[in-house]
Scaffold this motif. Structure first.
Motif, PDB file in Angstrom:
ATOM      1  N   GLU A   1       3.979  -7.969  -1.041  1.00  0.00           N
ATOM      2  CA  GLU A   1       5.239  -7.821  -1.762  1.00  0.00           C
ATOM      3  C   GLU A   1       6.279  -7.030  -0.960  1.00  0.00           C
ATOM      4  O   GLU A   1       7.457  -7.014  -1.309  1.00  0.00           O
ATOM      5  CB  GLU A   1       5.017  -7.146  -3.116  1.00  0.00           C
ATOM      6  N   SER A   2       5.836  -6.375   0.108  1.00  0.00           N
ATOM      7  CA  SER A   2       6.769  -5.597   0.917  1.00  0.00           C
ATOM      8  C   SER A   2       7.350  -6.403   2.077  1.00  0.00           C
ATOM      9  O   SER A   2       8.296  -5.944   2.725  1.00  0.00           O
ATOM     10  CB  SER A   2       6.065  -4.351   1.482  1.00  0.00           C
ATOM     11  N   LEU A   3       6.793  -7.569   2.350  1.00  0.00           N
ATOM     12  CA  LEU A   3       7.220  -8.335   3.530  1.00  0.00           C
ATOM     13  C   LEU A   3       8.627  -8.889   3.333  1.00  0.00           C
ATOM     14  O   LEU A   3       8.948  -9.494   2.316  1.00  0.00           O
ATOM     15  CB  LEU A   3       6.237  -9.483   3.777  1.00  0.00           C
TER      16      LEU A   3
ATOM     17  N   ILE B   1       9.326  -7.285   8.709  1.00  0.00           N
ATOM     18  CA  ILE B   1       9.260  -5.892   8.279  1.00  0.00           C
ATOM     19  C   ILE B   1       8.286  -5.826   7.117  1.00  0.00           C
ATOM     20  O   ILE B   1       8.474  -6.512   6.105  1.00  0.00           O
ATOM     21  CB  ILE B   1      10.650  -5.371   7.859  1.00  0.00           C
ATOM     22  N   TYR B   2       7.246  -5.015   7.267  1.00  0.00           N
ATOM     23  CA  TYR B   2       6.214  -4.973   6.229  1.00  0.00           C
ATOM     24  C   TYR B   2       5.606  -3.575   6.165  1.00  0.00           C
ATOM     25  O   TYR B   2       5.685  -2.793   7.127  1.00  0.00           O
ATOM     26  CB  TYR B   2       5.120  -6.018   6.494  1.00  0.00           C
ATOM     27  N   ALA B   3       5.003  -3.279   5.029  1.00  0.00           N
ATOM     28  CA  ALA B   3       4.379  -1.973   4.791  1.00  0.00           C
ATOM     29  C   ALA B   3       2.867  -2.109   4.847  1.00  0.00           C
ATOM     30  O   ALA B   3       2.304  -3.119   4.416  1.00  0.00           O
ATOM     31  CB  ALA B   3       4.799  -1.404   3.444  1.00  0.00           C
ATOM     32  N   VAL B   4       2.224  -1.095   5.394  1.00  0.00           N
ATOM     33  CA  VAL B   4       0.770  -1.056   5.466  1.00  0.00           C
ATOM     34  C   VAL B   4       0.286   0.336   5.064  1.00  0.00           C
ATOM     35  O   VAL B   4       0.889   1.340   5.444  1.00  0.00           O
ATOM     36  CB  VAL B   4       0.262  -1.384   6.890  1.00  0.00           C
ATOM     37  N   PRO B   5      -0.789   0.422   4.280  1.00  0.00           N
ATOM     38  CA  PRO B   5      -1.427   1.719   4.021  1.00  0.00           C
ATOM     39  C   PRO B   5      -2.322   2.098   5.199  1.00  0.00           C
ATOM     40  O   PRO B   5      -2.250   1.499   6.268  1.00  0.00           O
ATOM     41  CB  PRO B   5      -2.214   1.464   2.738  1.00  0.00           C
ATOM     42  N   ARG B   6      -3.185   3.074   4.998  1.00  0.00           N
ATOM     43  CA  ARG B   6      -4.119   3.561   6.017  1.00  0.00           C
ATOM     44  C   ARG B   6      -3.382   4.126   7.233  1.00  0.00           C
ATOM     45  O   ARG B   6      -3.882   4.058   8.356  1.00  0.00           O
ATOM     46  CB  ARG B   6      -5.094   2.463   6.450  1.00  0.00           C
TER      47      ARG B   6
END
Length: 592
Positions: free
Chosen positions: A64-66, A206-211
């Motif tokens: 959903e962040s892409l 542009i995207y979000a990743v945890p960790r």
């Protein structure tokens, strides 16, 4: 890219890109619990509709962040995200098969060689004098030596060949055991791009990743011989990421804000009170002890306990459990970096490389020279050591996040401390350990007893406490605080009076008396009392210099302090004297 209405398009062309090899990370914004990655892809498109398939994106990518941005004479139509199955890990290869065949042949040849050596030994041992002429013995031994030497050399050669083949087999099996596609990079993005003509275009994902996370930590270096900016604070960041993709030579930005989404102002529920009612149980007016009426009262008490328990359960469900069924908030990919008073952004100098290994990688953000007010504090009744404290003012434009600090004083490691969250222009306390060059002696207390009164005798106890401070430094020590106390009376028959230093309570200024243990009504414009008891020494109730000081409450705990300035190689003496009166004299005082 343009957003005009596209013309009729030709048959779709497919462009296959591998994310790691066909792109470059041009930006990483790292927050406390996630990172926002910007990847740039450059490729050629044909006129009409092009299907761009990008594989090898991290599995932890939040779909959903892409979002996609581009440059060039083309239009982005649609974006879809999917996850592919992991590739089959091969268990064999032509090279491995050839090595295994070669090993088998070499092993068989070695077995034959060893069998030949054994046969030669058996033949030699079978010869006897009856079957062998002595004249032929020399020829037989020469043939034995020659044949044995050839067999031994062949055995050594085959053994070495077998060792090298085994090593090659190990390497080949290790090579083919690694899947061609990283199992942590199995997300694919399909992007429809309509091009008005052939040419090169650029697309940024542009995207979000945890960790991925970063935490602040510090080195605080103190130069005790410097009065101007004695504190050198080195602001550092420990960066950890296990996203599946390596960050190689990337510009890194550290964000102090924490992204939150859908967080609104909490609402207070209705809070009602009602009378607790009991139904079905009542005591009979004529009931005697042991009758059914007494049994009803027992049931009534049991019912009351059950009602209270159910009431507490309902309170728990309505007060803290109503969020249990709600869906957790998801990161929606919003990238808003505030640079005002709420947060700060740090750009790590140069380009950095951080592998996806889950290990902490440390970087220096900035080195600051800060002002500090140095002070010493001792509670000699408990411990005669003098503790150093620095009141550090953050005069920089950087927001300091909470983190641990390694404290060095004059080049020597002293302790580890915690730095709170500090905004620009805000101050915080930093303990710097114990100063052994300030020696404090807490002398034994001197006690005197006397009686007064003719009919109602009273017992008067006078206590004297002396404290000696010796500054062995070569410089003057300012703002040395010595904290002590006198007892507090908990009974009207016992009165406690502070004699020296002659501090009075704010309540005494309002004519309420020394023995009152309750705070006086608040008065306006009350100035805390500060006594000059000697040159460079003032006495005051403890807490006067605290930022949240309530003047009306000063002295109620009977704690006081002296703030001293002690010259180099000098000694000073502090005197504390208080009086305890017990009336009548026969009262036994506990706690003296």
């Amino acid at each position: 890219m343009t957003t005009e209405h596209p013309p009729a398009f030709e048959p779709t062309g497919s462009i296959e890109l591998q994310s790691v090899t066909d792109s470059k990370i041009i930006g990483v914004s790292l927050y406390s619990s996630r990172a926002e990655i910007t990847r740039l892809y450059k490729f050629s498109v044909k006129t009409g509709q092009n299907q761009v398939n990008i594989s090898g994106l991290p599995n932890v990518l939040e779909a959903e962040s892409l979002r996609v941005e581009g440059r060039g004479a083309a239009t982005i139509h649609d974006v879809t995200v999917s996850t592919s199955k992991g590739e089959h890990v091969p268990t064999s290869s032509p090279e491995l098969a050839a090595l295994l065949s070669k090993r088998e042949k070499t092993s068989n040849a070695l077995a034959r060689c060893e069998k030949s050596i054994a046969s030669l030994e058996q033949y030699l041992s079978s010869l006897s004098v009856e079957h062998l002429d002595v004249s032929k013995l020399e020829s037989v031994m020469q043939n034995y030596d020659s044949t044995g030497e050839k067999l031994d050399a062949k055995k050594s050669e085959l053994t070495e060949q077998l060792r090298l083949i085994d090593a090659d087999i190990v390497l080949e099996r290790a090579r083919i055991a690694v899947p061609h596609e990283n199992d942590k990079l199995r997300v694919k993005a399909a992007i429809g791009v309509f091009a008005q003509g052939e040419g090169d275009v650029e697309i940024a994902l542009i995207y979000a990743v945890p960790r991925a996370t970063w935490t602040a930590f510090y080195d605080i270096r103190v130069d005790m011989s410097t009065k101007e900016d004695p504190i050198s604070l080195i602001y550092k960041a420990a960066i950890t990421q296990d996203t599946g993709e390596s960050w190689d030579d990337v510009p890194l930005t550290l964000e102090t804000s924490t992204p939150t989404f859908g967080l609104g102002i909490p609402q207070l529920p209705q809070w009602n009170l009602d009378v607790l009612r009991y139904v079905g149980f009542r005591k009979s007016k004529s009931a005697a002890p042991g009758s059914h009426g007494a049994m009803d009262m027992g049931r009534l008490k049991m019912m009351e306990r059950r009602s209270l328990a159910q009431s507490e359960l309902l309170d728990d469900m309505s007060g803290g459990g109503f969020m249990a069924g709600e869906e957790p908030m998801q990161f929606q990919g919003a990238s808003v970096t505030s640079k005002g008073n709420f947060s700060a952004t740090f750009r790590v100098p140069g380009l950095v490389s951080i592998p996806s290994d889950g290990e902490a990688h440390n970087f220096t953000i900035v080195q600051l020279s800060l002002k500090a007010d140095m002070s010493w504090v001792s509670v000699p009744k408990v411990d005669t050591k003098a503790h150093i404290n620095a009141r550090i003012t953050n005069a920089s434009e950087y927001t300091l996040l909470s983190g641990t600090a390694s404290v060095y004083v004059d080049g020597s490691f002293i302790s580890r401390s915690d730095v709170p969250a500090v905004s620009p222009k805000e101050s915080f306390d930093c303990p710097l350990g114990v100063d052994p060059s300030i020696r404090i002696t807490y002398h034994p207390v001197i006690k005197k007893l006397s009686h007064s009164g003719f009919y109602n005798k009273s017992a008067n106890y006078v206590f004297s406490q002396r404290i000696t401070i010796f500054n062995t430094k070569s410089i003057t020590v300012d703002r040395l605080k010595i904290i002590d106390q006198i007892p507090t009376s908990q009974n009207s028959q016992i009165e406690v009076k502070l004699v020296n230093p002659a501090l009075t309570l704010p309540s005494e200024n309002n004519n309420t008396g020394m023995s009152s243990l309750k705070a006086a009504p608040k008065t306006k414009n009350v100035t805390p009392q500060v006594l000059n008891v000697a040159r460079g020494v003032v006495a005051q109730w403890d807490g006067v210099d605290e930022p949240d000081c309530e003047v009306e409450s000063l002295g109620l705990d009977r704690k006081l302090n002296w703030v001293c300035s002690v010259a180099a190689q000098a000694k000073i003496n502090l005197a504390l004297e208080w009086e305890v009166t017990a009336s009548p004299a026969s009262v036994k005082i506990e706690g003296l």
